[in-house]
Design a protein around this motif. Structure first.
Motif, PDB file in Angstrom:
ATOM      1  N   ARG A   1       0.840  -1.189   0.000  1.00 20.43           N
ATOM      2  CA  ARG A   1       0.000   0.000   0.000  1.00 20.43           C
ATOM      3  C   ARG A   1       0.885   1.252   0.000  1.00 20.43           C
ATOM      4  O   ARG A   1       2.009   1.221   0.477  1.00 20.43           O
ATOM      5  N   PHE A   2       0.359   2.340  -0.542  1.00 19.46           N
ATOM      6  CA  PHE A   2       1.068   3.609  -0.414  1.00 19.46           C
ATOM      7  C   PHE A   2       1.199   3.914   1.068  1.00 19.46           C
ATOM      8  O   PHE A   2       0.272   3.710   1.828  1.00 19.46           O
ATOM      9  N   GLN A   3       2.322   4.433   1.450  1.00 24.11           N
ATOM     10  CA  GLN A   3       2.461   4.865   2.842  1.00 24.11           C
ATOM     11  C   GLN A   3       1.623   6.127   3.050  1.00 24.11           C
ATOM     12  O   GLN A   3       1.562   6.977   2.158  1.00 24.11           O
ATOM     13  N   PRO A   4       0.979   6.246   4.191  1.00 33.82           N
ATOM     14  CA  PRO A   4       0.240   7.490   4.443  1.00 33.82           C
ATOM     15  C   PRO A   4       1.178   8.693   4.401  1.00 33.82           C
ATOM     16  O   PRO A   4       2.364   8.580   4.703  1.00 33.82           O
ATOM     17  N   ARG A   5       0.633   9.798   4.020  1.00 33.01           N
ATOM     18  CA  ARG A   5       1.384  11.049   4.021  1.00 33.01           C
ATOM     19  C   ARG A   5       1.694  11.419   5.468  1.00 33.01           C
ATOM     20  O   ARG A   5       0.848  11.248   6.342  1.00 33.01           O
ATOM     21  N   LYS A   6       2.895  11.929   5.714  1.00 33.29           N
ATOM     22  CA  LYS A   6       3.261  12.329   7.083  1.00 33.29           C
ATOM     23  C   LYS A   6       3.137  13.841   7.193  1.00 33.29           C
ATOM     24  O   LYS A   6       3.685  14.567   6.357  1.00 33.29           O
ATOM     25  N   ILE A   7       2.437  14.296   8.210  1.00 34.12           N
ATOM     26  CA  ILE A   7       2.223  15.736   8.369  1.00 34.12           C
ATOM     27  C   ILE A   7       2.709  16.149   9.751  1.00 34.12           C
ATOM     28  O   ILE A   7       2.332  15.547  10.754  1.00 34.12           O
TER      29      ILE A   7
ATOM     30  N   LEU B   1       5.534  19.704   6.079  1.00 33.88           N
ATOM     31  CA  LEU B   1       5.869  20.469   7.277  1.00 33.88           C
ATOM     32  C   LEU B   1       5.008  21.728   7.276  1.00 33.88           C
ATOM     33  O   LEU B   1       5.111  22.558   6.367  1.00 33.88           O
ATOM     34  N   VAL B   2       4.163  21.833   8.288  1.00 31.12           N
ATOM     35  CA  VAL B   2       3.231  22.953   8.342  1.00 31.12           C
ATOM     36  C   VAL B   2       3.758  23.942   9.365  1.00 31.12           C
ATOM     37  O   VAL B   2       3.957  23.599  10.525  1.00 31.12           O
TER      38      VAL B   2
ATOM     39  N   CYS C   1      12.798  10.647   0.317  1.00 28.81           N
ATOM     40  CA  CYS C   1      11.853  11.440   1.106  1.00 28.81           C
ATOM     41  C   CYS C   1      11.594  12.754   0.375  1.00 28.81           C
ATOM     42  O   CYS C   1      12.518  13.436  -0.063  1.00 28.81           O
ATOM     43  N   GLU C   2      10.316  13.060   0.229  1.00 23.80           N
ATOM     44  CA  GLU C   2       9.948  14.296  -0.466  1.00 23.80           C
ATOM     45  C   GLU C   2       9.326  15.231   0.567  1.00 23.80           C
ATOM     46  O   GLU C   2       8.338  14.880   1.207  1.00 23.80           O
ATOM     47  N   ILE C   3       9.916  16.404   0.734  1.00 18.39           N
ATOM     48  CA  ILE C   3       9.389  17.338   1.742  1.00 18.39           C
ATOM     49  C   ILE C   3       8.639  18.468   1.069  1.00 18.39           C
ATOM     50  O   ILE C   3       9.106  19.036   0.082  1.00 18.39           O
ATOM     51  N   GLN C   4       7.478  18.776   1.589  1.00 19.89           N
ATOM     52  CA  GLN C   4       6.758  19.964   1.139  1.00 19.89           C
ATOM     53  C   GLN C   4       6.511  20.852   2.349  1.00 19.89           C
ATOM     54  O   GLN C   4       6.420  20.358   3.474  1.00 19.89           O
ATOM     55  N   TYR C   5       6.401  22.129   2.075  1.00 23.03           N
ATOM     56  CA  TYR C   5       6.163  23.098   3.151  1.00 23.03           C
ATOM     57  C   TYR C   5       4.814  23.756   2.945  1.00 23.03           C
ATOM     58  O   TYR C   5       4.401  24.013   1.817  1.00 23.03           O
TER      59      TYR C   5
END
Ligand code: AOF
Ligand code: ZN
Length: 383
Positions: free
Chosen positions: A228-234, A259-260, A282-286
């Motif tokens: 399964r796709f791993q859940p998105r980490k927030i 990263l919020v 690892c892909e990081i979004q802000y």
């Protein structure tokens, strides 16, 4: 759903076949997300002639799979009854409308569990079927069907994910000792149960406090979920303190991380330190989402944002501060609590909440499930 009912109520065969369709839906891959998991059973002269469930997002819906299944076995679908756990779709999305497919196949009757609250459908699928002269009955085993896709249904109705917050504590309500030690308050069976709930979520939310204290991986580790796709980490990290961690945060080792933050990236300490600590995969979004005074993340807007990103179910594993803030803001739909038969006497509480003057001011929750899991009492509460 009553306005869609053109004939009499469900027969015992209707209930039995819908139950099978629900089993098929529950067996569908988690990779249907953000699509709901739907099951379909085709029945003719009391015999099952086709079965199907929703495929990965972008691929065939349950009805189409069941029609293909019937055709592959040489069954004529003309005059059959289709049992579907959700109203057949009426729109051209990533796939053409299932209502058309059922009409073209000559189905005589459609029994559904639920109307699809997707504004692109919302009763239009039933209307198309009825206009084609098909007998439609909806509302059969609706409760079971709703539980299966609770996140999708909630997002379609409110625009926000279904937020489930997990917490493990002693019988006297402490989640850790005053020195933060918490491993382990509940036993392995209770922790594994918690992991299954985490695994069904589209995203996992935590706060920077938990990242600094426990350095969690925030992924799904049991082998049955590896495809399964791993859940998105927030991570809610107002000041982007994750950048200042002396060792790389383990959650940055893999997956998609959001990263919020509340302060701008320039205002935070150590901006470029981050890149060097991120693994290749690892892909990081802000996401800069300050509240009006700019000190904390606007959690309510965060939920709307995640709804727009098609997160159906969100799993929260965080400390007292973020958990309390979510609770106080009315952003938690379900609490998943594990209470272990231990008394810690003092320590960290489950939720940091503003003090009350009157007991009546406390939020009232409803008990939705209560059972023993391992050595813990598991309580599920709903808002
Ligand atoms: C059905 N049967 O098995 C499912 C349905 O973009 P598409 O074409 O995949 O359509 C997605 C929408 O279709 C989804 O948001 C929901 O309203 C409905 N899901 N409908 O007839 C199915 N999974
Ligand atoms: Zn469809």
């Amino acid at each position: 759903n009553e306005e869609h009912q053109t004939g009499p109520g469900p027969t015992s065969q209707d209930v039995e076949m819908m139950s099978l369709a629900l089993d098929l839906a529950a067996g569908a891959s988690m990779e249907t997300a953000p699509n709901p998991r739907v099951g379909c059973v085709l029945v003719k002269d009391g015999q099952i002639i086709g079965r199907g469930c929703t495929q990965k997002v972008g691929q065939a819906h349950a009805e189409v799979m069941a029609l293909r299944d019937a055709a592959s076995q040489g069954h004529a679908v003309q005059g059959a009854t289709a049992y579907v756990t959700l109203e057949p779709c009426s729109h051209y999305g990533r796939t053409p409308p299932c209502a058309n497919a059922l009409i073209e196949a000559g189905v005589a009757r459609v029994v559904a569990a639920l109307e699809d609250p997707n504004p692109l459908v919302a009763g239009r699928g039933f209307a198309m079927l009825r206009e084609a002269g098909i007998d439609v009955l909806s509302g059969v085993l609706a409760q079971r069907a709703s539980e299966l896709n609770i996140g999708f249904l909630h997002r379609m109705r409110t625009g926000k994910p279904w937020v489930r917050l997990k917490m493990a504590a002693s019988m006297d309500g402490f989640t850790a000792l005053p020195n933060r030690q918490s491993q382990w308050i509940t036993d392995a069976a209770a922790r594994e149960d918690g992991h299954h709930w985490r695994a069904r979520a589209d995203a996992i939310l935590t706060g920077i406090g938990t990242v600094l204290a426990d350095n969690p991986q925030m992924n799904i580790r049991y082998p049955e979920y590896t495809s399964r796709f791993q859940p998105r980490k927030i991570v809610v990290d107002s000041r982007l303190r994750i950048h200042g961690m002396p060792n790389r945060a383990r959650l940055l080792e893999s997956g998609r991380v959001l990263l919020v933050h509340a302060q701008t990236r320039d205002e935070t300490l150590d901006v470029d330190c981050c890149e060097c600590k991120v693994e290749q995969d690892c892909e990081i979004q802000y996401l800069h989402l300050p509240n009006p005074d700019g000190t904390h993340v606007d959690l309510s807007r965060l939920m709307q944002e995640l709804g727009r990103e098609q997160i159906n179910e969100m799993h929260v594993e965080a400390g007292a501060q973020l958990s309390g803030a979510l609770l106080a803001a009315g952003l938690v739909d379900e609490l998943l609590l594990y209470l272990a038969p231990k008394f810690l006497g003092s320590g960290r509480t489950m939720f940091d909440l503003p003090g009350l003057q009157h007991v009546e001011q406390a939020q009232q929750w409803t008990m939705s499930d209560l059972r023993q899991v391992g050595n813990a009492v598991r309580v599920i509460l709903r808002a």
